[in-house]
Enzyme design. Structure first.
Site, mmCIF file in Angstrom:
data_model
loop_
_atom_site.group_PDB
_atom_site.id
_atom_site.type_symbol
_atom_site.label_atom_id
_atom_site.label_comp_id
_atom_site.label_asym_id
_atom_site.label_seq_id
_atom_site.Cartn_x
_atom_site.Cartn_y
_atom_site.Cartn_z
ATOM 1 N N SER A 26 -54.886 15.513 -24.570
ATOM 2 C CA SER A 26 -54.982 14.882 -23.257
ATOM 3 C C SER A 26 -56.435 14.737 -22.804
ATOM 4 C CB SER A 26 -54.178 15.670 -22.225
ATOM 5 O OG SER A 26 -54.612 17.008 -22.175
ATOM 6 N N ASN A 114 -50.715 26.688 -17.544
ATOM 7 C CA ASN A 114 -49.685 26.131 -16.660
ATOM 8 C C ASN A 114 -50.089 26.186 -15.191
ATOM 9 O OD1 ASN A 114 -48.407 25.955 -19.064
ATOM 10 N ND2 ASN A 114 -46.808 27.471 -18.637
ATOM 11 N N THR A 159 -38.978 -16.919 10.150
ATOM 12 C CA THR A 159 -37.925 -16.095 9.564
ATOM 13 C C THR A 159 -37.294 -16.973 8.492
ATOM 14 O OG1 THR A 159 -36.212 -16.886 11.075
ATOM 15 C CG2 THR A 159 -37.414 -14.927 11.770
ATOM 16 N N HIS A 160 -36.858 -16.381 7.405
ATOM 17 C CA HIS A 160 -36.322 -17.142 6.267
ATOM 18 C C HIS A 160 -37.309 -18.214 5.800
ATOM 19 C CE1 HIS A 160 -32.322 -15.448 7.342
ATOM 20 N NE2 HIS A 160 -32.780 -15.609 8.571
ATOM 21 N N SER A 281 -59.377 -23.990 -11.518
ATOM 22 C CA SER A 281 -58.514 -24.175 -12.671
ATOM 23 C C SER A 281 -59.369 -24.657 -13.837
ATOM 24 C CB SER A 281 -57.441 -25.207 -12.324
ATOM 25 O OG SER A 281 -56.998 -25.850 -13.498
ATOM 26 N N LYS A 287 -58.529 -27.783 -7.947
ATOM 27 C CA LYS A 287 -57.775 -26.585 -7.566
ATOM 28 C C LYS A 287 -58.635 -25.373 -7.251
ATOM 29 C CE LYS A 287 -53.814 -25.491 -8.801
ATOM 30 N NZ LYS A 287 -52.873 -24.799 -9.666
ATOM 31 N N ASN A 289 -57.520 -21.436 -6.863
ATOM 32 C CA ASN A 289 -56.346 -20.571 -6.957
ATOM 33 C C ASN A 289 -56.583 -19.218 -6.293
ATOM 34 O OD1 ASN A 289 -55.058 -22.558 -8.465
ATOM 35 N ND2 ASN A 289 -55.927 -21.787 -10.376
ATOM 36 N N GLU A 294 -52.796 -13.002 -5.982
ATOM 37 C CA GLU A 294 -51.738 -12.938 -7.001
ATOM 38 C C GLU A 294 -51.841 -11.627 -7.787
ATOM 39 O OE1 GLU A 294 -51.818 -16.652 -9.257
ATOM 40 O OE2 GLU A 294 -52.289 -17.671 -7.390
ATOM 41 N N TYR A 321 -42.533 25.036 -17.184
ATOM 42 C CA TYR A 321 -43.445 24.058 -17.768
ATOM 43 C C TYR A 321 -42.895 23.550 -19.095
ATOM 44 C CZ TYR A 321 -47.441 21.431 -19.343
ATOM 45 O OH TYR A 321 -48.240 20.392 -19.761
ATOM 46 N N GLN A 326 -47.080 16.647 -19.148
ATOM 47 C CA GLN A 326 -48.400 16.057 -19.412
ATOM 48 C C GLN A 326 -48.368 14.539 -19.193
ATOM 49 O OE1 GLN A 326 -50.642 17.537 -22.834
ATOM 50 N NE2 GLN A 326 -50.819 15.467 -23.593
ATOM 51 N N LYS A 329 -50.170 12.448 -16.107
ATOM 52 C CA LYS A 329 -51.571 12.092 -15.846
ATOM 53 C C LYS A 329 -51.886 10.616 -15.982
ATOM 54 C CE LYS A 329 -53.036 16.660 -16.757
ATOM 55 N NZ LYS A 329 -51.617 16.985 -17.084
HETATM 56 C C1 LIG Z 1 -51.175 20.393 -28.157
HETATM 57 O O1 LIG Z 1 -51.985 20.604 -27.001
HETATM 58 C C2 LIG Z 1 -51.694 21.782 -26.297
HETATM 59 C C3 LIG Z 1 -52.604 21.838 -25.084
HETATM 60 O O2 LIG Z 1 -52.475 20.722 -24.272
HETATM 61 C C4 LIG Z 1 -51.853 22.991 -27.180
HETATM 62 O O3 LIG Z 1 -51.436 24.147 -26.495
HETATM 63 C C5 LIG Z 1 -51.067 22.822 -28.462
HETATM 64 O O4 LIG Z 1 -51.370 23.882 -29.341
HETATM 65 C C6 LIG Z 1 -51.376 21.518 -29.147
HETATM 66 N N1 LIG Z 1 -50.506 21.341 -30.286
HETATM 67 C C7 LIG Z 1 -50.861 20.723 -31.418
HETATM 68 C C8 LIG Z 1 -49.831 20.668 -32.464
HETATM 69 O O5 LIG Z 1 -51.980 20.263 -31.582
#
Ligand SMILES: *[C@@H]1O[C@H](CO)[C@@H](O)[C@H](O)[C@H]1NC(C)=O
Ligand SMILES: *[C@@H]1O[C@H](CO)[C@@H](O)[C@H](O)[C@H]1NC(C)=O
Ligand SMILES: *[C@@H]1O[C@H](CO)[C@@H](O)[C@H](O)[C@H]1NC(C)=O
Length: 461
Positions: A26, A114, A159-160, A281, A287, A289, A294, A321, A326, A329
């Protein structure tokens, strides 16, 4: 693969599938939270020192190291290494390099990723929502100022999508300022719920060394602690609420944009976007736009997608957890940045567009005063159900006679339909007088619109 490179290592010695590392990591996105992560560790280690698990010297070494790491991140000099799975392990690994593993190895005592990640997320979201509040306030103030300075311009209300009754352009602006002020107020309530501390809950079961969770909370600027350790680590309602807020806000932005798109079309011509917010355009030279609008409308779908996707991810995960969490995020960060940019673009659009007063007022038609005609007879004591019908007959007669509007009927024609019509009926056919009659709170009279705008300003201050 050598185990010691991984901070959690020890028991797991086998190599992992290289794709699994990538799939699992991550850091590419959670490094946004580096400052929150370092701040959480700074306060957490102070808490450890307070209960005798770190000496003064160790604590000051740790704090020195954290400061250096923060500088590295902010200057773009932090070197990511293989094995840095997330922002927590990256920071801790680096701390070990700076102050030695002997001391750095104590930092995580009693803490789990966690409660750490839940803390980081809350700190990050709290700050981001504070930032959004500021720019949202700017947007509202911009709309309010514009409404005040263009209070005299009239336009059709719909309205409408059919012409209904005359309103002030400022009344339309005030409608969206009212929506956005509700969004602003709702945001403050969410910030309050985000702002409670999970830190010290451990992996799930609580802290084995009696850390002072209230102390941690207070020093991180939280207003209190989450009262159950299982809830503390498993709760992502604040993420869902943030995305729900964003979705609702973007829905308002989308409707606001849709109105302006319609008003900017050749058929309406009420407004003209500044060049900075429109594009030509590639084929048709005439034009212009409304791309900005949009995109604002389109991006509301993307934000809703974040919300619904994440709700699906967590809907049946067991307590507490689980790695599924994850997945909060990327949608959250995408949602926050999209909302931030959308607020800024909407502010730019509304502060730079030009209105065409003549076209707005030329779009008003006398049939839009048919209700006022009914109200005229109500003032003479005729029950509204009856006046509604009489006014309808007047509209029909004008149509049958191919007149340009009901105002063209002669007094004789009016009287033939109902003898209670008098010479003063001609006073009905005045758009300004029509909006000015609506003085009750929330109406179109100048005094009523100015009161709305003042009320909005008061709410923001
Ligand atoms: C995956 O990432 C987590 C932490 O976010 C870690 O605890 C875990 O060991 C990782 N697993 C692998 C297979 O890399
Ligand atoms: C909030 O705004 C400040 C000031 O512009 C900025 O430094 C900070 O990075 C922003 N926070 C987030 C979480 O985007
Ligand atoms: C109104 O116009 C229609 C169609 O042009 C015509 O048939 C009708 O006779 C006209 N009515 C009057 C009262 O002039």
């Amino acid at each position: 693969m050598s185990a010691p490179a991984k901070l959690w290592g020890g028991r797991f010695t086998g190599a992992t599938d290289p794709l699994m590392n990538l799939y699992n990591a991550s850091l590419p996105y959670d490094k946004k939270m580096y400052a929150a992560d370092l701040e959480g560790t700074r306060v957490y280690t102070s808490g450890l020192q307070k209960i005798g698990l770190l000496t003064e010297e160790e604590l000051s070494e740790i704090h020195r190291g954290l400061e250096l790491i923060k500088e590295e991140w902010s200057q773009g000099k932090f070197e990511e290494k293989d094995g840095d799975e997330d922002i927590h392990t990256a920071n801790e690994r680096r701390l070990g390099e700076i102050i030695g593993r002997q001391i750095a190895g104590k930092v995580h005592t009693g803490r789990s990723r966690n409660d750490q990640v839940a803390t980081d997320m809350r700190l990050y979201v709290r700050e981001q929502l504070g930032n959004l509040s500021k720019i949202l306030k700017d947007l509202i103030e911009t709309i309010v100022k514009r409404a005040e300075s263009e209070i005299d311009v009239l336009m059709p209300g719909y309205t409408h999508l059919q012409k209904a009754q005359p309103i002030r352009w400022a009344h339309w602006l005030s409608m969206y300022a009212t929506y956005f002020t509700e969004d602003f107020n709702r945001l403050q309530q969410i910030i309050e719920r985000v702002n409670v501390s999970p830190l010290g809950a451990g992996a799930l079961a609580g802290h084995p060394y009696g850390i002072d969770r209230e102390y941690l909370a207070e020093n991180l600027g939280f207003t209190g602690v989450i009262g159950n350790s299982l809830t503390a680590v498993s709760d992502r309602d604040f993420v869902v609420e943030t995305m729900f807020w964003s979705t609702l806000f973007m829905n308002h932005i989308s409707r606001f944009s849709e109105d302006l798109i319609i008003y900017s079309s050749g058929e309406f011509g009420f407004i003209k976007l500044a060049d900075a917010y429109s594009t030509g355009s590639s084929l048709m030279p005439q034009k212009k736009n409304p791309d900005s609008l949009e995109l604002l409308r389109g991006k509301s779908g993307r934000v809703f997608g974040s919300l619904s996707g994440f709700l699906m991810s967590i809907k049946s995960i067991p307590s507490t957890y689980n790695k599924d969490m994850q997945e909060d995020k990327e949608p959250l960060f995408d949602c926050l940045i999209t909302v931030e940019h959308s607020i800024l673009i909407a502010t730019g659009v509304i502060s730079t567009l030009n209105i065409n007063k003549a076209k707005m007022e030329a779009a008003l038609t006398m049939d839009m005063l048919a209700t006022d005609l009914a109200d005229y007879l109500v003032r003479k004591g005729v029950p509204f159900r009856e006046t509604h019908h009489i006014s309808g007959e007047c509209v029909k007669l004008a149509e049958d006679e191919n007149l340009s509007g009901i105002d063209q009927l002669t007094l004789e024609q009016f009287k033939k339909i109902d003898s209670r019509f008098g010479d003063d009926v001609k006073d009905v056919f005045n758009f300004e007088a029509s909006v000015e009659r609506r003085t009750a709170t929330g109406g179109t009279a100048k005094s009523a619109v100015l009161k709305q705008l003042k009320n909005l300003k008061d709410q923001l201050n």
